[in-house]
Design an enzyme around this catalytic site. Sequence first.
Site, PDB file in Angstrom:
ATOM      1  N   LYS A  98       0.550  -1.403  -0.164  1.00  0.00           N
ATOM      2  CA  LYS A  98       0.144   0.221   0.289  1.00  0.00           C
ATOM      3  C   LYS A  98       0.909   1.217  -0.258  1.00  0.00           C
ATOM      4  O   LYS A  98       1.625   1.991   0.809  1.00  0.00           O
ATOM      5  CB  LYS A  98      -1.103  -0.113   0.692  1.00  0.00           C
ATOM      6  CG  LYS A  98      -1.846  -0.889   1.172  1.00  0.00           C
ATOM      7  CD  LYS A  98      -2.730  -0.929   1.951  1.00  0.00           C
ATOM      8  CE  LYS A  98      -3.785  -2.229   2.519  1.00  0.00           C
ATOM      9  NZ  LYS A  98      -5.264  -1.987   1.468  1.00  0.00           N
ATOM     10  N   GLY A 252      -8.515  -8.016   5.442  1.00  0.00           N
ATOM     11  CA  GLY A 252      -7.551  -7.056   5.782  1.00  0.00           C
ATOM     12  C   GLY A 252      -7.680  -8.248   7.166  1.00  0.00           C
ATOM     13  O   GLY A 252      -6.593  -9.335   7.980  1.00  0.00           O
ATOM     14  N   SER A 253      -8.414  -7.004   8.318  1.00  0.00           N
ATOM     15  CA  SER A 253      -8.231  -7.423   9.630  1.00  0.00           C
ATOM     16  C   SER A 253      -8.606  -8.628   9.724  1.00  0.00           C
ATOM     17  O   SER A 253      -8.350  -9.720  10.930  1.00  0.00           O
ATOM     18  CB  SER A 253      -8.547  -5.895  10.660  1.00  0.00           C
ATOM     19  OG  SER A 253      -7.965  -5.345   9.767  1.00  0.00           O
TER      20      SER A 253
END
Lengths: 311, 196
Positions: A98, A252-253
């Site tokens: 990112k 993601g998380s």
Amino acid sequence: MTDSTVLASGSVSNGQTESSVGTSRVKRGLAEMLKGGVIMDVVNAEQAKIAEDAGATAVMALERVPADIRAQGGVARMSDPDLIDGIVAAVSIPVMAKARIGHFVEAQVLQALGVDYIDESEVLSPADYVNHIDKWDFTVPFVCGATNLGEALRRITEGAAMIRSKGEAGTGDVSEATKHIRTIKGEIRALSSKSPDELFVAAKELQAPYDLVVEIARTGKLPVVLFTAGGVATPADAALMMQLGADGVFVGSGIFKSGDPAKRAAAIVRATTYFEDPAIIAEASRGLGEAMVGINVADVPAPHRLATRGW
Amino acid sequence: MGGSPRSVGVLALQGDFREHIAVVDGLGSTGIAVRKPEELDRVDGLIIPGGESTVMDKLSRLYGMADAVKAKIADGLPVYGTCAGLIMLADTVLDAITGQQSFGGLDVSVRRNAFGNQLDSFETDLAIPAVGADPLHAVFIRAPIVETVGPKVETLAALDDGRVVAVRQGALLGTSFHPEITGDTRFHRFFLSTLG
């Protein structure tokens, strides 16, 4: 090829009759190969290896997963190059990383590190509140987030080779992901039903180039792969996104903030492939341990919503 | 292409299977997404698409797909693999992850990501006499290379430096590149012409 110098899109000599790197086809093509798969956020080499072993099609390197960025606050930036090198060395699948919105130097650094894809991401703190990165300038392909069709088309115009609907990262609440993929798909369907003379004003309303709008109306799909992201935490969440028309899923998380990351990651991979088979999704959903705790998006005050970053 | 329409399975565990199905459909045959062993019984040939070989390997072993594909290959079912599909057809996979398996069938060793990372992905023109006189435009995306070729394997295409990127052995066909995303259907027609 390995000895050739690659800085921007163009021809290279690798002992082969005129070959080209960094073309749209090559950039968009890698995203095509990731389809039907799960791309997992990882913050270090150990997590990257767990993701690869669980069946991730690619990993996304970042400094902190979105749930931690949300919890800890502060400015979120590109990862330390040492961490990215460690992740690249640890796995054989593609590595994405990112960069902040508009931070073209972070993108230059990531390209120099040899990552396979750059995510110009709203999950990090924007570096420019007006301009996104001119992604045509790079050999490495970019994925960008979008909450609606106009935003997706503006990113594609800037050179994005892959789009992901944004959702609301770091919440474990899939409702925004649902909203964004439904919005993008719905707006594409609406374009397809318009008559040619209505596409001029449609382009104006979408704030997107007319030629691209005409192409979408004609083909009924984006010219690049469309994944979904933001709040996916369970196998059923992933299958929901696939049934809503996503080409694949970013998690993601949801994985490394859960009780048993390896098992949950493998289960989400399985549900993404067999997204139309409830019996397999049920089997994949069993005994996964604690899901990430999560926050309801409605409880996140507007200034702290990540999806509103980017325009 | 003469003959009756054929059903061609496309392994749909992960990757660009829809592109292959579209090409097959466009050529007048029927492309069928295949995810379960029983679905293999309805097809006259199989395509293994581009994607991540590590993922295809894992998913194919979950529900018995790997054993089913291996049995079909042993029975002589025509199978065409592109990129990750070529890796899945190779008897030996170099730079594999720990525990990675392939279906096998092609007596070749194939190296994963042989050109490097995505910055080294490229497109170029290739001479492939087997599919026609004009060069074929080929797209290599984190592509594998065929490093060694067994005695019964025919090399169909190589880069100018000699590295092998397309092979055939009996009913099995493999390419490092992706004809499914260029609009040039000659390789698919070539494969369809081999279906019984």
